[in-house]
Design a protein around this motif. Structure first.
Motif, PDB file in Angstrom:
ATOM      1  N   LEU A 163     -63.727  13.602 -19.136  1.00 50.16           N
ATOM      2  CA  LEU A 163     -62.283  13.659 -19.353  1.00 50.16           C
ATOM      3  C   LEU A 163     -61.549  13.536 -18.018  1.00 50.16           C
ATOM      4  O   LEU A 163     -60.529  12.864 -17.920  1.00 50.16           O
ATOM      5  N   ARG A 164     -62.070  14.191 -16.998  1.00 48.26           N
ATOM      6  CA  ARG A 164     -61.426  14.161 -15.682  1.00 48.26           C
ATOM      7  C   ARG A 164     -61.349  12.743 -15.129  1.00 48.26           C
ATOM      8  O   ARG A 164     -60.322  12.328 -14.599  1.00 48.26           O
TER       9      ARG A 164
ATOM     10  N   ALA B 135     -56.006   7.219 -15.872  1.00 47.76           N
ATOM     11  CA  ALA B 135     -54.832   6.964 -16.717  1.00 47.76           C
ATOM     12  C   ALA B 135     -53.580   7.641 -16.171  1.00 47.76           C
ATOM     13  O   ALA B 135     -52.502   7.489 -16.738  1.00 47.76           O
ATOM     14  N   ASN B 136     -53.731   8.406 -15.084  1.00 53.90           N
ATOM     15  CA  ASN B 136     -52.615   9.112 -14.452  1.00 53.90           C
ATOM     16  C   ASN B 136     -51.927  10.083 -15.425  1.00 53.90           C
ATOM     17  O   ASN B 136     -50.711  10.071 -15.594  1.00 53.90           O
TER      18      ASN B 136
ATOM     19  N   TYR C  92     -53.903  17.206 -21.477  1.00 50.02           N
ATOM     20  CA  TYR C  92     -53.180  16.388 -22.451  1.00 50.02           C
ATOM     21  C   TYR C  92     -54.109  15.345 -23.060  1.00 50.02           C
ATOM     22  O   TYR C  92     -54.086  15.110 -24.275  1.00 50.02           O
ATOM     23  N   LEU C  93     -54.962  14.731 -22.240  1.00 45.10           N
ATOM     24  CA  LEU C  93     -55.936  13.770 -22.760  1.00 45.10           C
ATOM     25  C   LEU C  93     -56.878  14.462 -23.741  1.00 45.10           C
ATOM     26  O   LEU C  93     -57.193  13.914 -24.802  1.00 45.10           O
ATOM     27  N   SER C  94     -57.297  15.656 -23.415  1.00 43.47           N
ATOM     28  CA  SER C  94     -58.159  16.418 -24.321  1.00 43.47           C
ATOM     29  C   SER C  94     -57.477  16.669 -25.659  1.00 43.47           C
ATOM     30  O   SER C  94     -58.086  16.530 -26.716  1.00 43.47           O
TER      31      SER C  94
ATOM     32  N   ALA D 116     -51.722   2.866 -24.050  1.00 45.24           N
ATOM     33  CA  ALA D 116     -52.025   1.698 -23.216  1.00 45.24           C
ATOM     34  C   ALA D 116     -52.684   2.128 -21.903  1.00 45.24           C
ATOM     35  O   ALA D 116     -53.639   1.491 -21.448  1.00 45.24           O
ATOM     36  N   ALA D 117     -52.201   3.211 -21.309  1.00 46.03           N
ATOM     37  CA  ALA D 117     -52.780   3.703 -20.052  1.00 46.03           C
ATOM     38  C   ALA D 117     -54.209   4.202 -20.262  1.00 46.03           C
ATOM     39  O   ALA D 117     -55.096   3.949 -19.440  1.00 46.03           O
ATOM     40  N   ILE D 118     -54.443   4.897 -21.363  1.00 42.84           N
ATOM     41  CA  ILE D 118     -55.792   5.399 -21.651  1.00 42.84           C
ATOM     42  C   ILE D 118     -56.738   4.236 -21.901  1.00 42.84           C
ATOM     43  O   ILE D 118     -57.857   4.210 -21.378  1.00 42.84           O
ATOM     44  N   CYS D 119     -56.299   3.268 -22.696  1.00 41.22           N
ATOM     45  CA  CYS D 119     -57.130   2.091 -22.968  1.00 41.22           C
ATOM     46  C   CYS D 119     -57.442   1.341 -21.681  1.00 41.22           C
ATOM     47  O   CYS D 119     -58.583   0.913 -21.464  1.00 41.22           O
TER      48      CYS D 119
END
Length: 142
Positions: A23-24, A30-31, A36-38, A53-56
């Motif tokens: 995740l890190r 993805a900045n 939040y990603l979790s 889009a940033a995660i992808c």
């Protein structure tokens, strides 16, 4: 009913784990914050199109590819009417409670449902690998 945010989160998590990334690593690329990603991966938060889009991008995936995978999974879940309803028969043995109730396959995606308890079912979506792609198992609990 399968929630869209859960399906999106599970698709993103499957891609990240398929790349053996933490995740890190992905949150940094993805900045965005790791927490939040979790939450997005667990289906607790709905990501904006900009964040998706940033995660992808951080995962090296096309947004359209991820959304197509999500759409395929949602379509199959919608076709499996009555799968995620509570089981009324309390006389089932523990072995029967954990049995697969229904399997559906269409194209390169198959979905199976296991009834864990009278009020909990697990939906597993599996995509057959395409050339240059890896197969993915995505699990949804309801």
């Amino acid at each position: 009913m399968v929630l869209l945010r859960r399906v999106i989160g599970d698709a993103l998590r499957a891609r990240r784990q398929g790349q053996h990334r933490t995740l890190r690593e992905v949150s940094t690329a993805a900045n965005m914050s790791l927490g939040y990603l979790s939450e997005i991966e667990r289906g607790q938060k709905e990501a904006s199109s900009e964040l998706l889009a940033a995660i992808c991008d951080a995962l090296g995936a096309q947004l359209s590819e991820v959304l197509r995978e999500v759409a395929d999974t949602m379509a199959l879940a919608e076709q499996m009417q009555g799968v995620l309803v509570p089981v009324q028969d309390d006389a089932k043995s523990p072995a029967e409670e954990h049995s697969i109730r229904k399997v559906h396959a269409e194209g390169d995606v198959s979905v199976s449902v296991r009834q864990d308890t009278p009020l909990k079912a697990t939906l597993r979506a599996t995509r057959t690998p395409r050339p240059g792609d890896r197969g993915r198992d995505v699990i949804y609990a309801a």
